[in-house]
Structures are given as C-alpha cells and as structure tokens.
Design a protein around this motif. Structure first.
Motif, PDB file in Angstrom:
ATOM      1  N   LEU A 321      10.051 -24.075 -12.946  1.00 11.98           N
ATOM      2  CA  LEU A 321       8.854 -24.018 -12.350  1.00 11.98           C
ATOM      3  C   LEU A 321       8.720 -24.422 -10.847  1.00 11.98           C
ATOM      4  O   LEU A 321       7.554 -24.046 -10.047  1.00 11.98           O
ATOM      5  N   LEU A 356       3.061 -20.790 -19.096  1.00 14.93           N
ATOM      6  CA  LEU A 356       2.358 -22.228 -18.622  1.00 14.93           C
ATOM      7  C   LEU A 356       1.630 -22.981 -19.318  1.00 14.93           C
ATOM      8  O   LEU A 356       1.842 -24.248 -19.586  1.00 14.93           O
ATOM      9  N   CYS A 401       4.065 -27.994 -13.690  1.00 13.62           N
ATOM     10  CA  CYS A 401       3.396 -26.833 -14.497  1.00 13.62           C
ATOM     11  C   CYS A 401       1.870 -26.708 -13.957  1.00 13.62           C
ATOM     12  O   CYS A 401       1.463 -25.603 -13.752  1.00 13.62           O
TER      13      CYS A 401
END
Length: 475
Positions: A321, A356, A401
C-alpha cells in the motif's frame, strides 16, 4: 545423497587431539584441509591424471568428508580451528583454480557458517582479497553456489561491526549490481531469489547512497555470469523491472520472499529518484501498479479469509500500500493523470477501494481481539510487549491504508461511484467503516466523496449523514 551428511561422532583418538570441547579430531580436520589443497594442486608425478577431470568432479568419499566439515563448521570451536589453519586462504585458492561447482559451493557454505561468529566474520570481512573473490562468486552460473554466497553476504551484512565494510565494497564493485539484477530477472530458483532479495533489502536499508546508485545504474553494457573464460555481456538492467520479475517468481511459493521484494519496492519509494524509477519506466509504471493491485485485490486479505489474516499479512500489506500510495500521489506522469480521469478508471481502482475498506474492517476485528487479549494478560509483561508491537504495526498499516483511500475518494466521479455501488464495493456498511477511520483527519476527502454520493445515491448519503452529523450540510 544428503547435502550435509552427519558429522563423525568421534575422531579424536589421541589425547589432546580434540578440537576445543568437541569430539572432533584436529588430525582428521587437518587431513581434509590438506586434501583440499591437493584437489586444486595435483602432484606433477601423476601425468596420467587429467587435471580438468579432477577440477570438475569430486569423488563420493571426498564430497562426504567435506560435507562433514561443512556441518562441523557450525560449531564455534571447529570454526576457530579452521580459521587458525588458514582455511579461508585455502578456499580462496579453490575459488581461483577449481572448476568444480560442488566444491566451490561447499567451501562458500563453510565460510558462511564460520562468518556466523563475530571475530571470524571480522577477519573474513577485513581480508580485501577474499572479499573481492567472494563478490565475484555472485557472477557464478551455479545456483547452489549463488545461494551460499548470498547467505554468506547476508550473514556479514547482518553484523553491525562489519556491515559497513561490505556496503562500501559492494558500492565500489559495479559488477555486483549487474549480477544481482541478472539473478533477479532470470532465475527460477525460489530459494535463491529469496536470499538475494534479502541481501538487496538489507543493503538498501543500510545505505541510501548505494540504493540511489543502483536506481541510477543500468546505463551501459556490463560484464556478468559466464560459462567460459570470456565474460558475457549482460542486458542494460534497470532495478525496478528486475525486482518485479523476482517478485512474480516467488509470489506463489514463498510468502516470506514476496514480503522481502515488496519491502524493497517500499524502500525505493522513500526517495524521489526511486518513485521516478517506478513511474518513468517504459510502461509508465503500469506493470508495478498492476502487480501490486492484483496482490491486494485477488490474493491478500480476501473476503473468505478470517479477519485475523490482516495480522499475519500486516507487513507485506503495508509495503504494497505504501508503493501504491506513492505511485497514486505522484503527479509527474501525465499518463497516470489521464488514467485516473478516464471513464474506465473505476474498473481499475474501485476494487482496490473495496479492498482498502475490507482491510480497515478486518483491523477493527483485530482491535477488538487485542482489547480482549490485553484484559486477559494484564499480569503478563511479555504479552503486553508483544501486543504493543502488534498494535504499532497495525497502526502503520491503518495510516497508510487511510491515506491512499482518502486520495482515491477525491478522484471519484458520480459515474465511478454508481459503478462502485452496483458492484457492491460501496454500501452503507463499507462507507461507514471508511468514514469512521478517515474522520476527522481526512474530513475534506470524505466531504468531497459524500458530495458525489449525494448525486449517485441520495438515500445512502442521507443515512451516512445521520451516522456522521459533522458531515451534514447546513439547511
């Protein structure tokens, strides 16, 4: 035949012949070292013996005996004995003269075991000639030798007292970059790829200058692995495609290896040059994005996994991420800007938004579990320490995130949002989870998304406003 047969139970037949506190015989070990010298220096009185055959083959008895030494060298007393009788110098002669891959592999393996002990590692590391010869082993064409060489390098790089010696030596040896890239881009040996990846990861973590040099490398033809006396020209390697190729090879067979290569990519994004190396690739960085997108959306932290999976995958998720966030935030590539604004961008990004939010949902589940565990282990200090470490890594994952999700929310249009609703990526439950985690830090992003949602699904927007009064538009 096993690679490392069990060492002899007792060879010390004479008083004072034992190596340190072991039962191994000094005489036996010395005889093996002597035989090693004879392997690469056959007696001239034996004209009928073909030196080439001696160098390319080991007889079974000799191989068994050297493998015993390989096992025994894990004992510090044996390692010190080998050091005292100049085993590293003997091995260096073998590396220079022998054409027997198995012999080279075993000798590098023995050195790798010896290097596990600090004083011996210091001695090996300070020997400039031996250091250069060992780095040349990275250009070997034999995978087992490459594996043992990588293991030896990682052992040395993991010892703070000598790590800088090796970093500087590698920085001054351009061939290391070429050989490492060649391995990453062409090998199918997962064990080797993982170990080479660990070496690169350690190097980049230790020295940003070396990482920058490797990012900028690949501007000329280089000398690399060869099967004869003539060096072979290697392609014009770039670091990012090589890392991606290795990651593709290890992704199915080695979760640890995938973690390593994702962390290497994450390290690249800690410097502007690294981000540019990714997004300015010939394909505009699409290969990197596609691989990471596929991992997040189709392999890691999936809907049929238990929520605790986010705890097991938190490190690799955070690395992936981080790279996706760095690529997404980069405004230097017009190709990305066009792709985000195109009609089809939701097909690429909407499943990622769903992933996510799922990660955030799973983390909430882990958080509740952690709270329960903390109540049960209030008396256990060790348990508390482990819990704090888990919380720390999960917090990092959550921060990354949320940052990426907030950036993506700002890019969504009414059309994108409608598709997300139709595909099930967006609903009251997922949006509530997203808002809960993004507010109040990313208020502007949430407000921007909610404005689009009011057009796409007024009822859902109204329900969310009731849940989150701070977002309600004044009337």
């Amino acid at each position: 035949m096993d690679r490392n047969p069990s060492p002899p139970s007792s060879e010390a037949e004479e008083e004072g012949d034992a190596v340190g506190s072991t039962v191994y015989s000094k005489h036996w070990l010395f005889s093996i070292l002597t035989r090693l010298i004879e392997v690469i220096s056959p007696e001239k009185s034996e004209p009928s013996v073909n030196p080439e055959e001696i160098q390319t083959e080991l007889d079974e008895e000799m191989e068994n005996d050297i493998c015993k030494v390989w096992d025994m060298s894990m004992d510090e007393d044996v390692a010190l004995f080998l050091q005292e009788f100049n085993a590293p110098d003997i091995f260096m002669g073998i590396f220079a003269k022998s054409k027997c891959p198995r012999l080279t592999e075993i000798c590098v393996g023995i050195l790798g075991n010896m290097a596990c002990f600090q004083d011996i590692c210091m001695s090996i590391s300070k020997d400039e000639n031996l250091g250069q010869v060992l780095l040349q082993r990275l250009c070997d064409s034999d995978s087992p030798t490459l594996l043992e060489t990588s293991r030896l390098l990682l052992t040395c790089l993991s010892q703070p007292e000598v790590a800088n010696i090796w970093v500087e030596r590698i920085r001054d040896s351009p061939s290391v970059y070429d050989c490492v890239c060649f391995i990453m881009s062409s090998s199918t040996n997962v064990e080797l790829l993982v170990k080479v990846g660990e070496v690169v990861d350690k190097l980049f973590d230790l020295d940003e200058e070396l990482m920058l040099n490797w990012i900028k490398s690949g501007t000329c033809q280089s000398v690399g692995p060869s099967t004869d006396d003539s060096p072979e020209e290697l392609p014009d390697f770039k670091i990012v495609p090589c890392i991606l190729e290795a990651a593709k090879q290890v992704r199915s067979d080695s979760p640890e290896g995938l973690d390593v290569y994702m962390h290497i990519l994450q390290l690249l994004t800690t410097v502007d040059e690294g981000i540019q190396a990714i997004v300015q690739a010939p394909d505009g960085g699409k290969e990197t994005w596609t691989l990471l997108y596929d991992l997040i959306c189709h392999e890691l932290c999936q809907p049929d996994d238990p929520p605790i999976i986010v705890q097991e995958q938190k490190m690799v998720l955070a690395s992936i991420l981080s790279v996706l966030s760095a690529i997404f935030a980069s405004q230097t590539e017009q190709e990305y800007i066009k792709m985000r604004k195109s009609k089809s961008c939701f097909l690429f990004y909407m499943p990622l938004i769903g992933s996510l939010i799922r990660i955030l949902q799973y983390m909430e589940g882990c958080g509740k579990r952690s709270d329960d565990n903390s109540k049960e282990s209030e008396q256990e200090e060790t348990g508390k320490a482990e819990l704090k470490e888990e919380d720390f890594h999960l917090k990092i994952l959550k921060d990354i995130c949320c940052e990426l999700l907030s950036n993506m929310f700002q890019e969504l249009t009414k059309e994108n949002t409608l598709e997300g609703l139709n595909q099930g990526h967006l609903n009251e439950e997922t949006c509530s989870c997203a808002f809960q985690n993004l507010l109040p830090l990313y208020f502007t992003s949430v407000e921007s998304f909610l404005e689009v949602l009011r057009e796409a699904d007024p009822t859902l927007a109204e329900n969310l406003e009731k849940r989150f009064p701070s977002l309600k538009v004044p009337t």
